[in-house]
Enzyme design. Sequence first.
Site, short mmCIF file in Angstrom:
data_model
loop_
_atom_site.label_atom_id
_atom_site.label_comp_id
_atom_site.label_asym_id
_atom_site.label_seq_id
_atom_site.Cartn_x
_atom_site.Cartn_y
_atom_site.Cartn_z
N GLU A 149 -2.90 6.80 0.21
CA GLU A 149 -3.31 7.50 1.44
C GLU A 149 -2.15 8.29 2.02
O GLU A 149 -1.04 7.75 2.21
CB GLU A 149 -3.79 6.48 2.48
CG GLU A 149 -4.17 7.10 3.82
CD GLU A 149 -4.34 6.08 4.92
OE1 GLU A 149 -5.17 6.31 5.81
OE2 GLU A 149 -3.62 5.05 4.90
N ASP A 184 -8.34 9.77 4.70
CA ASP A 184 -8.48 9.37 6.10
C ASP A 184 -8.70 10.64 6.94
O ASP A 184 -7.79 11.47 7.06
CB ASP A 184 -7.22 8.63 6.56
CG ASP A 184 -7.37 8.03 7.94
OD1 ASP A 184 -7.65 8.80 8.89
OD2 ASP A 184 -7.20 6.80 8.09
N GLN A 210 -11.89 6.84 5.34
CA GLN A 210 -11.79 6.19 6.65
C GLN A 210 -11.94 7.25 7.73
O GLN A 210 -11.56 8.41 7.53
CB GLN A 210 -10.45 5.45 6.79
CG GLN A 210 -10.36 4.23 5.89
CD GLN A 210 -9.02 3.53 5.97
OE1 GLN A 210 -8.00 4.14 6.29
NE2 GLN A 210 -9.01 2.24 5.65
N GLU A 246 -12.43 3.07 11.01
CA GLU A 246 -11.09 2.64 11.38
C GLU A 246 -10.68 3.35 12.67
O GLU A 246 -9.71 4.10 12.71
CB GLU A 246 -10.10 2.95 10.25
CG GLU A 246 -8.76 2.26 10.43
CD GLU A 246 -7.69 2.74 9.46
OE1 GLU A 246 -7.11 1.91 8.77
OE2 GLU A 246 -7.45 3.97 9.41
#
Length: 265
Positions: A149, A184, A210, A246
Amino acid sequence: MILHKGLRLDANLKWLFTELPFEERFDAAAAAGFTAVEYASPYPFPAATLARRLADAGLAQILINSPTGEPGSPERLGYACLPGRAAEFRAGVELGLDYAVALGSSFLHLPAGIRPEGISRDRAFAQYVVNIAWAAERARGTGIRLLLEAQNEQDAPGFILDGQAHAAAVSDALGEEHVGLLFDVYHASIDEKDVVAALREFLPKTAHIQIADAPGRAEPGTGDVPWPEVFATLEAEGYDGWIGCEYRPATETAAGLTWVKEQIR
Protein backbone atom coordinates in the site's frame (compact mmCIF):
# COMPACT_ATOMS: atom_id res chain seq x y z
CA MET A 1 -22.62 -8.87 4.10
CA ILE A 2 -23.23 -5.20 3.51
CA LEU A 3 -23.69 -5.62 -0.22
CA HIS A 4 -24.93 -2.83 -2.42
CA LYS A 5 -25.03 -3.04 -6.20
CA GLY A 6 -22.63 -5.98 -6.10
CA LEU A 7 -19.95 -4.23 -4.01
CA ARG A 8 -18.90 -6.06 -0.83
CA LEU A 9 -18.04 -3.95 2.22
CA ASP A 10 -16.17 -5.18 5.28
CA ALA A 11 -15.72 -3.41 8.61
CA ASN A 12 -12.28 -2.34 9.79
CA LEU A 13 -12.52 -2.89 13.53
CA LYS A 14 -9.61 -0.61 14.32
CA TRP A 15 -11.67 2.31 13.01
CA LEU A 16 -15.34 1.31 13.31
CA PHE A 17 -17.36 0.60 16.45
CA THR A 18 -14.69 2.19 18.62
CA GLU A 19 -17.40 3.15 21.08
CA LEU A 20 -17.06 -0.50 22.19
CA PRO A 21 -14.14 -2.56 23.54
CA PHE A 22 -12.34 -4.32 20.69
CA GLU A 23 -13.65 -7.80 21.46
CA GLU A 24 -17.24 -6.54 21.37
CA ARG A 25 -16.85 -4.98 17.91
CA PHE A 26 -17.26 -8.32 16.14
CA ASP A 27 -20.86 -8.77 17.27
CA ALA A 28 -21.58 -5.09 16.60
CA ALA A 29 -20.29 -5.42 13.03
CA ALA A 30 -22.46 -8.48 12.45
CA ALA A 31 -25.50 -6.71 13.90
CA ALA A 32 -24.91 -3.81 11.50
CA GLY A 33 -25.00 -6.20 8.52
CA PHE A 34 -21.32 -6.90 7.90
CA THR A 35 -20.23 -10.48 7.22
CA ALA A 36 -16.50 -9.77 7.11
CA VAL A 37 -13.94 -7.69 9.00
CA GLU A 38 -10.35 -6.50 8.85
CA TYR A 39 -8.04 -4.81 11.33
CA ALA A 40 -4.36 -3.96 11.42
CA SER A 41 -3.13 -5.69 14.56
CA PRO A 42 -4.52 -8.94 15.96
CA TYR A 43 -1.39 -9.47 18.05
CA PRO A 44 -2.59 -8.27 21.46
CA PHE A 45 -4.95 -11.29 21.47
CA PRO A 46 -4.35 -15.02 21.06
CA ALA A 47 -5.31 -16.13 17.56
CA ALA A 48 -7.69 -18.72 19.03
CA THR A 49 -9.60 -15.99 20.90
CA LEU A 50 -10.09 -13.97 17.72
CA ALA A 51 -11.00 -17.04 15.68
CA ARG A 52 -13.70 -17.81 18.23
CA ARG A 53 -15.02 -14.22 18.04
CA LEU A 54 -15.19 -14.48 14.26
CA ALA A 55 -16.99 -17.82 14.35
CA ASP A 56 -19.47 -16.74 17.02
CA ALA A 57 -20.36 -13.61 15.04
CA GLY A 58 -20.45 -15.41 11.68
CA LEU A 59 -17.71 -13.22 10.24
CA ALA A 60 -14.88 -13.83 7.79
CA GLN A 61 -11.44 -12.31 8.29
CA ILE A 62 -10.26 -10.46 5.19
CA LEU A 63 -7.03 -8.71 6.14
CA ILE A 64 -4.49 -8.15 8.88
CA ASN A 65 -1.16 -6.27 8.85
CA SER A 66 2.25 -7.59 9.74
CA PRO A 67 3.51 -6.11 13.02
CA THR A 68 4.73 -2.52 13.23
CA GLY A 69 6.35 -0.44 15.94
CA GLU A 70 4.58 1.51 18.65
CA PRO A 71 2.63 4.67 17.75
CA GLY A 72 5.04 7.59 17.50
CA SER A 73 8.08 5.37 16.96
CA PRO A 74 10.21 5.40 13.78
CA GLU A 75 8.88 1.89 13.07
CA ARG A 76 5.20 2.83 13.45
CA LEU A 77 4.52 2.28 9.74
CA GLY A 78 6.58 -0.86 9.35
CA TYR A 79 10.07 -2.35 9.21
CA ALA A 80 10.24 -3.33 5.54
CA CYS A 81 12.44 -0.44 4.31
CA LEU A 82 14.69 -0.16 7.37
CA PRO A 83 18.30 -1.23 6.74
CA GLY A 84 19.64 -3.37 9.57
CA ARG A 85 16.15 -4.42 10.69
CA ALA A 86 15.57 -7.38 8.35
CA ALA A 87 15.45 -9.85 11.24
CA GLU A 88 12.59 -7.95 12.86
CA PHE A 89 10.77 -7.67 9.55
CA ARG A 90 11.10 -11.39 8.91
CA ALA A 91 10.00 -12.32 12.41
CA GLY A 92 6.95 -10.10 11.90
CA VAL A 93 6.10 -11.78 8.60
CA GLU A 94 6.35 -15.20 10.23
CA LEU A 95 4.03 -14.09 13.03
CA GLY A 96 1.67 -12.41 10.58
CA LEU A 97 1.42 -15.51 8.43
CA ASP A 98 0.75 -17.66 11.51
CA TYR A 99 -2.12 -15.36 12.52
CA ALA A 100 -3.45 -15.05 8.97
CA VAL A 101 -3.63 -18.83 8.60
CA ALA A 102 -5.23 -19.26 12.03
CA LEU A 103 -7.85 -16.59 11.31
CA GLY A 104 -8.50 -17.63 7.71
CA SER A 105 -7.42 -14.18 6.51
CA SER A 106 -7.18 -13.74 2.76
CA PHE A 107 -4.50 -11.06 2.93
CA LEU A 108 -1.47 -9.99 4.93
CA HIS A 109 -0.60 -6.32 4.38
CA LEU A 110 3.11 -5.53 4.73
CA PRO A 111 3.45 -1.85 5.76
CA ALA A 112 6.38 -0.40 3.86
CA GLY A 113 7.82 1.94 6.47
CA ILE A 114 9.33 5.41 6.64
CA ARG A 115 12.84 6.06 5.33
CA PRO A 116 15.13 6.67 8.33
CA GLU A 117 16.99 9.95 8.61
CA GLY A 118 20.50 9.68 7.20
CA ILE A 119 19.59 6.78 4.89
CA SER A 120 19.29 7.46 1.16
CA ARG A 121 16.00 6.73 -0.55
CA ASP A 122 17.73 4.30 -2.91
CA ARG A 123 19.19 2.29 -0.04
CA ALA A 124 15.91 2.17 1.86
CA PHE A 125 13.98 1.15 -1.25
CA ALA A 126 16.52 -1.55 -2.08
CA GLN A 127 16.07 -2.95 1.43
CA TYR A 128 12.32 -2.83 0.95
CA VAL A 129 12.42 -4.81 -2.29
CA VAL A 130 14.72 -7.45 -0.78
CA ASN A 131 12.41 -7.85 2.20
CA ILE A 132 9.22 -8.06 0.15
CA ALA A 133 10.83 -10.61 -2.18
CA TRP A 134 11.77 -12.73 0.85
CA ALA A 135 8.22 -12.43 2.23
CA ALA A 136 6.67 -13.43 -1.10
CA GLU A 137 8.79 -16.58 -1.18
CA ARG A 138 7.99 -17.34 2.46
CA ALA A 139 4.24 -16.94 1.85
CA ARG A 140 4.27 -19.32 -1.12
CA GLY A 141 1.92 -22.23 -0.47
CA THR A 142 0.17 -20.64 2.51
CA GLY A 143 -2.83 -19.38 0.53
CA ILE A 144 -2.17 -15.89 1.90
CA ARG A 145 -1.64 -13.06 -0.59
CA LEU A 146 0.63 -10.21 0.44
CA LEU A 147 -0.50 -6.62 -0.08
CA LEU A 148 1.47 -3.43 -0.71
CA GLU A 149 0.00 0.00 0.00
CA ALA A 150 1.16 3.50 -0.88
CA GLN A 151 0.42 6.12 1.77
CA ASN A 152 0.18 9.85 1.25
CA GLU A 153 3.10 12.16 1.94
CA GLN A 154 0.95 14.50 4.03
CA ASP A 155 0.09 11.88 6.66
CA ALA A 156 3.22 9.77 6.31
CA PRO A 157 6.17 11.95 5.26
CA GLY A 158 9.08 9.82 4.12
CA PHE A 159 6.96 6.74 3.40
CA ILE A 160 8.99 4.62 1.02
CA LEU A 161 6.16 3.96 -1.47
CA ASP A 162 5.24 7.36 -2.87
CA GLY A 163 2.30 6.49 -5.09
CA GLN A 164 0.27 3.77 -6.76
CA ALA A 165 2.72 3.40 -9.66
CA HIS A 166 5.59 2.82 -7.23
CA ALA A 167 3.71 0.05 -5.41
CA ALA A 168 2.56 -1.45 -8.71
CA ALA A 169 6.14 -1.65 -9.97
CA VAL A 170 7.15 -3.75 -6.95
CA SER A 171 4.13 -6.00 -7.39
CA ASP A 172 4.93 -6.45 -11.09
CA ALA A 173 8.54 -7.31 -10.34
CA LEU A 174 7.66 -9.96 -7.78
CA GLY A 175 4.67 -11.53 -9.50
CA GLU A 176 1.08 -10.49 -9.02
CA GLU A 177 -0.05 -13.99 -8.06
CA HIS A 178 1.82 -13.57 -4.76
CA VAL A 179 1.84 -9.80 -4.20
CA GLY A 180 -1.02 -7.41 -4.97
CA LEU A 181 -1.96 -3.79 -4.43
CA LEU A 182 -3.99 -2.42 -1.57
CA PHE A 183 -5.58 0.67 -3.14
CA ASP A 184 -6.52 3.07 -0.36
CA VAL A 185 -8.87 5.70 -1.77
CA TYR A 186 -8.12 8.11 1.08
CA HIS A 187 -4.37 8.09 0.47
CA ALA A 188 -4.76 8.12 -3.32
CA SER A 189 -7.17 11.06 -3.22
CA ILE A 190 -4.47 13.15 -1.55
CA ASP A 191 -1.47 12.07 -3.62
CA GLU A 192 -2.93 11.39 -7.08
CA LYS A 193 -4.13 14.18 -9.37
CA ASP A 194 -7.30 12.26 -10.29
CA VAL A 195 -8.31 9.50 -7.88
CA VAL A 196 -10.87 7.99 -10.26
CA ALA A 197 -8.34 7.84 -13.11
CA ALA A 198 -5.79 6.27 -10.77
CA LEU A 199 -8.33 3.72 -9.60
CA ARG A 200 -9.20 2.81 -13.17
CA GLU A 201 -5.52 2.47 -14.10
CA PHE A 202 -4.46 0.33 -11.17
CA LEU A 203 -7.61 -1.69 -10.53
CA PRO A 204 -6.37 -4.68 -12.58
CA LYS A 205 -3.47 -4.99 -10.13
CA THR A 206 -5.59 -4.30 -7.04
CA ALA A 207 -6.47 -7.15 -4.69
CA HIS A 208 -8.14 -5.09 -1.95
CA ILE A 209 -9.56 -1.59 -1.49
CA GLN A 210 -9.90 0.58 1.59
CA ILE A 211 -12.04 3.70 1.81
CA ALA A 212 -12.32 6.92 3.79
CA ASP A 213 -13.17 10.43 2.68
CA ALA A 214 -10.67 13.25 2.46
CA PRO A 215 -10.02 15.52 4.15
CA GLY A 216 -10.94 14.32 7.63
CA ARG A 217 -10.85 10.55 7.01
CA ALA A 218 -14.50 10.11 7.98
CA GLU A 219 -17.15 8.13 6.08
CA PRO A 220 -17.82 8.68 2.38
CA GLY A 221 -19.88 11.80 1.77
CA THR A 222 -18.18 13.93 4.42
CA GLY A 223 -15.35 15.25 2.24
CA ASP A 224 -14.29 15.92 -1.32
CA VAL A 225 -13.85 12.46 -2.88
CA PRO A 226 -16.32 11.90 -5.78
CA TRP A 227 -17.76 8.70 -4.29
CA PRO A 228 -20.56 7.99 -6.78
CA GLU A 229 -17.93 8.07 -9.53
CA VAL A 230 -15.54 5.88 -7.51
CA PHE A 231 -18.18 3.24 -6.90
CA ALA A 232 -19.51 3.43 -10.45
CA THR A 233 -15.98 2.76 -11.70
CA LEU A 234 -15.68 -0.31 -9.48
CA GLU A 235 -19.00 -1.60 -10.78
CA ALA A 236 -18.18 -0.86 -14.41
CA GLU A 237 -14.79 -2.56 -14.16
CA GLY A 238 -16.27 -5.64 -12.50
CA TYR A 239 -14.33 -5.38 -9.23
CA ASP A 240 -15.35 -8.38 -7.13
CA GLY A 241 -13.00 -8.01 -4.16
CA TRP A 242 -13.71 -6.58 -0.74
CA ILE A 243 -13.85 -2.91 0.19
CA GLY A 244 -12.59 -2.23 3.69
CA CYS A 245 -14.33 0.57 5.58
CA GLU A 246 -11.27 2.16 7.16
CA TYR A 247 -12.71 5.48 8.20
CA ARG A 248 -13.24 7.38 11.43
CA PRO A 249 -17.03 7.75 11.85
CA ALA A 250 -18.14 11.34 12.17
CA THR A 251 -20.63 10.33 14.87
CA GLU A 252 -21.76 6.83 15.87
CA THR A 253 -20.73 3.94 13.62
CA ALA A 254 -24.05 2.23 12.90
CA ALA A 255 -25.95 5.50 12.43
CA GLY A 256 -23.34 6.68 9.95
CA LEU A 257 -23.82 3.70 7.64
CA THR A 258 -26.56 5.58 5.80
CA TRP A 259 -23.74 6.68 3.46
CA VAL A 260 -23.89 3.29 1.71
CA LYS A 261 -27.17 3.94 -0.08
CA GLU A 262 -26.46 7.64 -0.47
CA GLN A 263 -23.07 7.27 -2.19
CA ILE A 264 -23.35 3.95 -4.08
CA ARG A 265 -25.92 4.92 -6.68
